[in-house]
Motif scaffolding. Sequence first.
Motif, PDB file in Angstrom:
ATOM      1  N   ASN A   1       0.730  -1.317   0.075  1.00 42.18           N
ATOM      2  CA  ASN A   1      -0.046   0.159   0.009  1.00 42.18           C
ATOM      3  C   ASN A   1       0.895   1.419  -0.038  1.00 42.18           C
ATOM      4  OD1 ASN A   1      -2.034  -1.699   0.032  1.00 42.18           O
ATOM      5  ND2 ASN A   1      -2.266  -1.503   2.306  1.00 42.18           N
ATOM      6  N   ARG A   2       0.045   2.468   0.240  1.00 40.55           N
ATOM      7  CA  ARG A   2       1.016   3.556   0.161  1.00 40.55           C
ATOM      8  C   ARG A   2       0.356   4.601   1.098  1.00 40.55           C
ATOM      9  NH1 ARG A   2       0.164   5.613  -5.895  1.00 40.55           N
ATOM     10  NH2 ARG A   2      -1.924   6.675  -4.942  1.00 40.55           N
ATOM     11  N   GLY A   3       1.281   5.626   1.270  1.00 42.32           N
ATOM     12  CA  GLY A   3       0.870   6.849   2.156  1.00 42.32           C
ATOM     13  C   GLY A   3       0.744   6.056   3.570  1.00 42.32           C
ATOM     14  N   GLY A   4      -0.507   6.718   4.326  1.00 43.49           N
ATOM     15  CA  GLY A   4      -0.832   6.434   5.618  1.00 43.49           C
ATOM     16  C   GLY A   4      -1.185   4.791   5.506  1.00 43.49           C
ATOM     17  N   LYS A   5      -1.483   4.315   4.496  1.00 53.20           N
ATOM     18  CA  LYS A   5      -1.929   2.939   4.473  1.00 53.20           C
ATOM     19  C   LYS A   5      -0.621   1.978   4.569  1.00 53.20           C
ATOM     20  CE  LYS A   5      -6.426   3.438   2.893  1.00 53.20           C
ATOM     21  NZ  LYS A   5      -6.636   4.823   2.156  1.00 53.20           N
ATOM     22  N   ASN A   6       0.480   2.483   4.327  1.00 51.13           N
ATOM     23  CA  ASN A   6       1.590   1.780   4.215  1.00 51.13           C
ATOM     24  C   ASN A   6       1.544   0.475   5.477  1.00 51.13           C
ATOM     25  OD1 ASN A   6       3.110   2.489   2.195  1.00 51.13           O
ATOM     26  ND2 ASN A   6       4.511   3.690   3.487  1.00 51.13           N
ATOM     27  N   GLU A   7       1.861  -0.656   4.924  1.00 50.58           N
ATOM     28  CA  GLU A   7       2.001  -1.597   5.987  1.00 50.58           C
ATOM     29  C   GLU A   7       3.078  -2.588   5.565  1.00 50.58           C
ATOM     30  OE1 GLU A   7      -1.521  -4.077   6.758  1.00 50.58           O
ATOM     31  OE2 GLU A   7      -2.738  -2.151   7.090  1.00 50.58           O
ATOM     32  N   ILE A   8       3.579  -3.354   6.695  1.00 50.41           N
ATOM     33  CA  ILE A   8       4.481  -4.390   6.388  1.00 50.41           C
ATOM     34  C   ILE A   8       3.879  -5.572   6.119  1.00 50.41           C
ATOM     35  CG2 ILE A   8       6.382  -5.941   7.448  1.00 50.41           C
ATOM     36  CD1 ILE A   8       7.652  -3.307   6.554  1.00 50.41           C
ATOM     37  N   ASP A   9       4.209  -6.390   5.168  1.00 53.39           N
ATOM     38  CA  ASP A   9       3.659  -7.504   4.996  1.00 53.39           C
ATOM     39  C   ASP A   9       4.312  -8.568   4.284  1.00 53.39           C
ATOM     40  OD1 ASP A   9       1.441  -9.420   4.958  1.00 53.39           O
ATOM     41  OD2 ASP A   9      -0.127  -7.938   4.129  1.00 53.39           O
ATOM     42  N   VAL A  10       3.895  -9.854   4.292  1.00 55.75           N
ATOM     43  CA  VAL A  10       4.507 -10.660   3.450  1.00 55.75           C
ATOM     44  C   VAL A  10       3.755 -11.089   2.126  1.00 55.75           C
ATOM     45  CG1 VAL A  10       5.826 -12.027   5.218  1.00 55.75           C
ATOM     46  CG2 VAL A  10       3.474 -12.789   4.649  1.00 55.75           C
ATOM     47  N   TYR A  11       4.217 -11.707   1.095  1.00 56.25           N
ATOM     48  CA  TYR A  11       3.590 -11.936   0.009  1.00 56.25           C
ATOM     49  C   TYR A  11       2.650 -13.020   0.023  1.00 56.25           C
ATOM     50  CZ  TYR A  11       6.834  -8.975  -2.522  1.00 56.25           C
ATOM     51  OH  TYR A  11       7.580  -8.022  -2.945  1.00 56.25           O
ATOM     52  N   PRO A  12       1.419 -13.162  -0.420  1.00 58.34           N
ATOM     53  CA  PRO A  12       0.389 -14.284  -0.038  1.00 58.34           C
ATOM     54  C   PRO A  12       1.147 -15.519  -0.381  1.00 58.34           C
ATOM     55  CG  PRO A  12      -0.705 -12.588  -1.490  1.00 58.34           C
ATOM     56  CD  PRO A  12       0.758 -12.016  -1.450  1.00 58.34           C
ATOM     57  N   GLY A  13       1.018 -16.318   0.757  1.00 59.44           N
ATOM     58  CA  GLY A  13       1.829 -17.820   0.796  1.00 59.44           C
ATOM     59  C   GLY A  13       3.088 -17.925   0.920  1.00 59.44           C
ATOM     60  N   ILE A  14       3.851 -16.705   0.816  1.00 56.18           N
ATOM     61  CA  ILE A  14       5.211 -16.598   1.304  1.00 56.18           C
ATOM     62  C   ILE A  14       5.447 -16.196   2.746  1.00 56.18           C
ATOM     63  CG2 ILE A  14       7.557 -16.202   0.202  1.00 56.18           C
ATOM     64  CD1 ILE A  14       6.256 -15.715  -2.320  1.00 56.18           C
ATOM     65  N   PRO A  15       5.492 -17.033   3.607  1.00 58.90           N
ATOM     66  CA  PRO A  15       5.609 -16.522   5.105  1.00 58.90           C
ATOM     67  C   PRO A  15       7.101 -16.049   5.430  1.00 58.90           C
ATOM     68  CG  PRO A  15       5.458 -18.832   5.110  1.00 58.90           C
ATOM     69  CD  PRO A  15       5.247 -18.320   3.491  1.00 58.90           C
ATOM     70  N   ILE A  16       7.273 -15.427   6.267  1.00 60.68           N
ATOM     71  CA  ILE A  16       8.732 -15.219   6.661  1.00 60.68           C
ATOM     72  C   ILE A  16       9.266 -16.373   7.610  1.00 60.68           C
ATOM     73  CG2 ILE A  16       7.973 -13.683   8.818  1.00 60.68           C
ATOM     74  CD1 ILE A  16      10.987 -12.676   8.341  1.00 60.68           C
ATOM     75  N   ASP A  17       9.957 -17.351   6.936  1.00 61.54           N
ATOM     76  CA  ASP A  17      10.183 -18.753   7.521  1.00 61.54           C
ATOM     77  C   ASP A  17      11.649 -18.947   7.147  1.00 61.54           C
ATOM     78  OD1 ASP A  17       9.817 -21.044   8.754  1.00 61.54           O
ATOM     79  OD2 ASP A  17       8.726 -22.182   7.130  1.00 61.54           O
TER      80      ASP A  17
END
Lengths: 546, 467
Positions: free
Chosen positions: A175-191
């Motif tokens: 996302n962008r601006g105030g909606k910025n969030e850290i995330d992983v790609y769907p189906g690719i967890p931090i592992d």
Amino acid sequence: MAKITMDGIEYEVSDGLTVVQASAEVGITVPHYCYHPTLPAPANCRMCLVELTLPGAPGPLRQLATGCSTRVADGMVVNHETPTVQAARASSLESLLAHHPLDCPTCDQAGECELQNFAHKFGHDVGNYAETKKTPPRKHLGPNVDLFTTRCVVCTRCARFTEEVSGDAVLSLVNRGGKNEIDVYPGIPIDNKLSGSVVDLCPVGALSSTDFMYRSRPWFLEEVDSVCTRCSKGCNITVEHRDGETVRIKPRLNEDVNGFWMCDDGRYDCDYVSSPDRLRMPLAREGDDLVACGWSDVFDRIAGAVQAAGGENVAVIASAWSTNEELHAVRRFATEAVHTSLIGLLSAAGDDEDTVYPGFTIEKDKNPNRAGARLILGEEVAQDSAIWEVLRRANAAIIFSGIPDAELSDDAVATLAALGFLAVVDVGTSALTALADIVIPGTTYTEKDGCFTNSQQRVQKLNAAHRPLGTAMREWEFVRYAAEALETEFDYTDEASVTADLVASTPAFAGVTLEVVGERGHVLGSGEAEPETNDGNYAYARMFWK
Amino acid sequence: MGKPKELRILYEHLDVPDMHTIEVYRQHGGYSSLDKLFTQEPSDLVDMIKDSGLRGRGGAGFSTGMKWSFVPKDIEPKYLCANADESEPGTFSNRYVLERKPHSLIEGIICACWTLGIHTAYVYIRGEFTLGKVRLDAAIEEAYANGLLGKSVAGKDFALDIYTHAGAGAYICGEETGLIESLEGKRGQPRNKPPFPAVQGLFMKPTVVQNVETLCNVPFIVNKGAEWYKTLGTVYSDPPRGTDPVNTGTKLYCISGHVEKPGVYEVEMGLTANELIEMAGGVRGGNRVKAVIPGGSSAPVLTPYECDVPLDFTSLQMAKTMLGSGGIIVMDETVCTVHALTNLLDFYAHESCGQCTPCRNGTPWTRDVAKRIEQGGGKPGDVDRLIEVANSIANVDTFTWNTICVFGIAVSWPAVSFARKFRPEFEAHIREGKCVTLPVDEAVTPPEENYAWPQVLAEVAQKPSWD
Ligand SMILES: Cc1cc2nc3c(=O)[nH]c(=O)nc-3n(C[C@H](O)[C@H](O)[C@H](O)COP(=O)(O)O)c2cc1C
Ligand code: SF4
Ligand code: SF4
Ligand code: SF4
Ligand code: FES
């Protein structure tokens, strides 16, 4: 060295430092979120603002400078506390707090949170934000890591870590601006095996370790310096414990070994260290069962077994998870008390190759002290295969293990089953204890002092975080009593006396004292130890990397 | 004083059918600058552009020749990025170049690249400009087919390739380093400066980012010389505005909003806002002007009291606003300025890249306060709060910001200027607890109270005549 003036005082600081580091060196806190000395500086949090006068310039720059991306130069003037700087910092903080949930009462980070610390020291006393707060939901990013999205200050440290150090770039902004969030790609967890490091890196309570979550307020934890046992790298760590239980393990900066990081294999060790299945008292076999017995039984039965088999037919197996001191004591026990030359080394199975990340390598040898074993027991003994040859030639054996989840092949089980007597020192029930006649509760690295020698030949010190469990005794003590039962006197009174004995009798360790080993270890054969530097990243770590 | 009239140079022949084809473009003198171009030394050309007074038309108005002189000669490769992202609300002049006269951009790119020793140029096109991209791609193909691009440009020992790249709909990718990041395939997030793109830009190589309109000026300067160029526009003779030729050339003013004939008007730089409105047929239905944004939505708004300001770099700067992208938005008496500001701030809240703290959180915050006032939820003190929050992103009074890029000031400029200059209307919203549109005279803060231009006018001699 560079001569710089900070807040009116002239200092000499190391060349090439950032203003944040240079300030830390002299004890001045520059608040920051996005900066980490080993990652590229995006200068996005706008907290580290200082008033900067470039060398030779008549006056300060019109705009405030970011201390994270500015490197000191001879003649530079830095002011940390002008009204403009104070206002700008406070305003950035207010902006960060605008949407922050302030759920400190239930936040694991409370007490070691840079948002709390900096708001306390540099923030406004009232917040003016009166609009609606964002409430993005908590996210499960991987097996060990949750994101309390509302708490994130979008500093992108975690994302940069996955780009630069783990190299898989699994975390990123969406996302962008105030909606910025850290995330992983769907189906690719931090592992990846470094995933726990992003929790350390997160300056606030956004990234949380699912392991540590809600386990303890950090201010109740006591900590000791130690060394990780999960591979021959020997990452420097801090063991955090409470009421005799290890609850969290964190990396400790050692630029020559692990830098700021450690891997998850070692980090989540508290699972076995604090497992309810740990052995707490000696056990003796009665038929199919192991039942509790007293220590005198243990020593009687060992002495009896050694006499029955004849010392030279008894194998004494040391462990590649033992400290240098323990290895030395076990070696002396074998030769001087048992009178056997059947000495072997039990080691954990390794990987075929090192696990290499762009910014961190996990070593393939999964034993913390094979290098020590080589020096103390000899090259041949320390070979992986030597132990089974030794055991096949023996009638009885005393095996020191302490290796969690040690696995035995069918051949190994057969070899051990063929022995007339088997005593096993271990930290929990295991494949080995299942075959033992006597089981002796051992200690994990969190329960003893001593040193390991890592693959760089670096001797590094661990410190006991708490007492051995139950009636367990430390291995050197056990060896002393067992030797006594075999009518041999070791004048060990404490760990230090074993260290002194090791150093006196093993040339490779000549001159190695606890002072020489220090906080960051000593490479054998590297000559006189230099005083440990406390500049640069160490100064930074002391101030900000708890 | 003569009546201002259009002077089409960049837009000359814009409406000629098939002007987007190389054939028609050439019939009308297109590519004629190349003959002169290749006979001149690059360093002389840089001096010529500097001398012409040409300033960037993309927003910041930086001297083009100066920018070019910063480009290191000894580092290869270097890149040119033509900025065709044109996303500033109220701005739409680049678009017609792409759609109707794309070869003029290619000609400008060739001139710039030869001058700067660049062999690869990118055109970063706003994603929504589908026709513009189709036309430019076709024109580039024609240029290759006609030997004007490729290994040997116009038969000379000079290679040049042009690539086009469509944006994905982010305003911030018009900011030069956001553009570069985006072109590299990353998130469109501006970089910290220094290093400036001229030193470390695309792929960390020296890069010149130049607006389409700026580039389109270059062939004319090459063709007719700096002296000719300086006869266009306004050279002041009063000390406050200086006597340097810094407002030279024509400007493509995009006029939109409540005028009878909105559109792009090319005139010499220096006519006033009132004159431009008149040129665009006046305010619709004979209504009164309430507010005029002079340089794209980021520029501080003008009240009717200020509309005699000449729309050039220097005068607008003295009026504490800017020429920016040349997008003039006219609002008549029917407009609620609180609503207008909320609308603008919605745009900025949507478009902030969000990497730096003051802008990421401050922009929506500013928007939320404005929206609350508009919707009748305003509380006493909210106008000051609005100004304070906006100023904490970038302080318009001290002209300092704590953000990575100047998007920050692009937010606080409109926010603070609207709130200060139309304060009575903002306060009325709060007082009445609902949206109230005041008549112009009541809505505007009295001139002596807050704004610069009338005072400036008193200081300088009258606006010079411009025939
Ligand atoms: C938020 C923001 C948006 C911008 N958008 C554009 C744009 O759409 N087109 C443009 O030419 N310049 C834009 N600019 C200005 C560019 O950063 C840059 O200054 C310009 O492209 C340089 O070209 P010039 O010197 O020819 O004007 C923008 C700047 C900012 C801060
Ligand atoms: S991140 Fe820090 S400030 Fe936020 S809830 Fe946790 S402890 Fe409190
Ligand atoms: S999760 Fe933590 S480390 Fe990652 S961006 Fe947010 S605050 Fe920074
Ligand atoms: S000022 Fe706004 S747009 Fe510019 S870098 Fe910061 S967050 Fe992004
Ligand atoms: S630490 Fe410098 S801007 Fe974040």
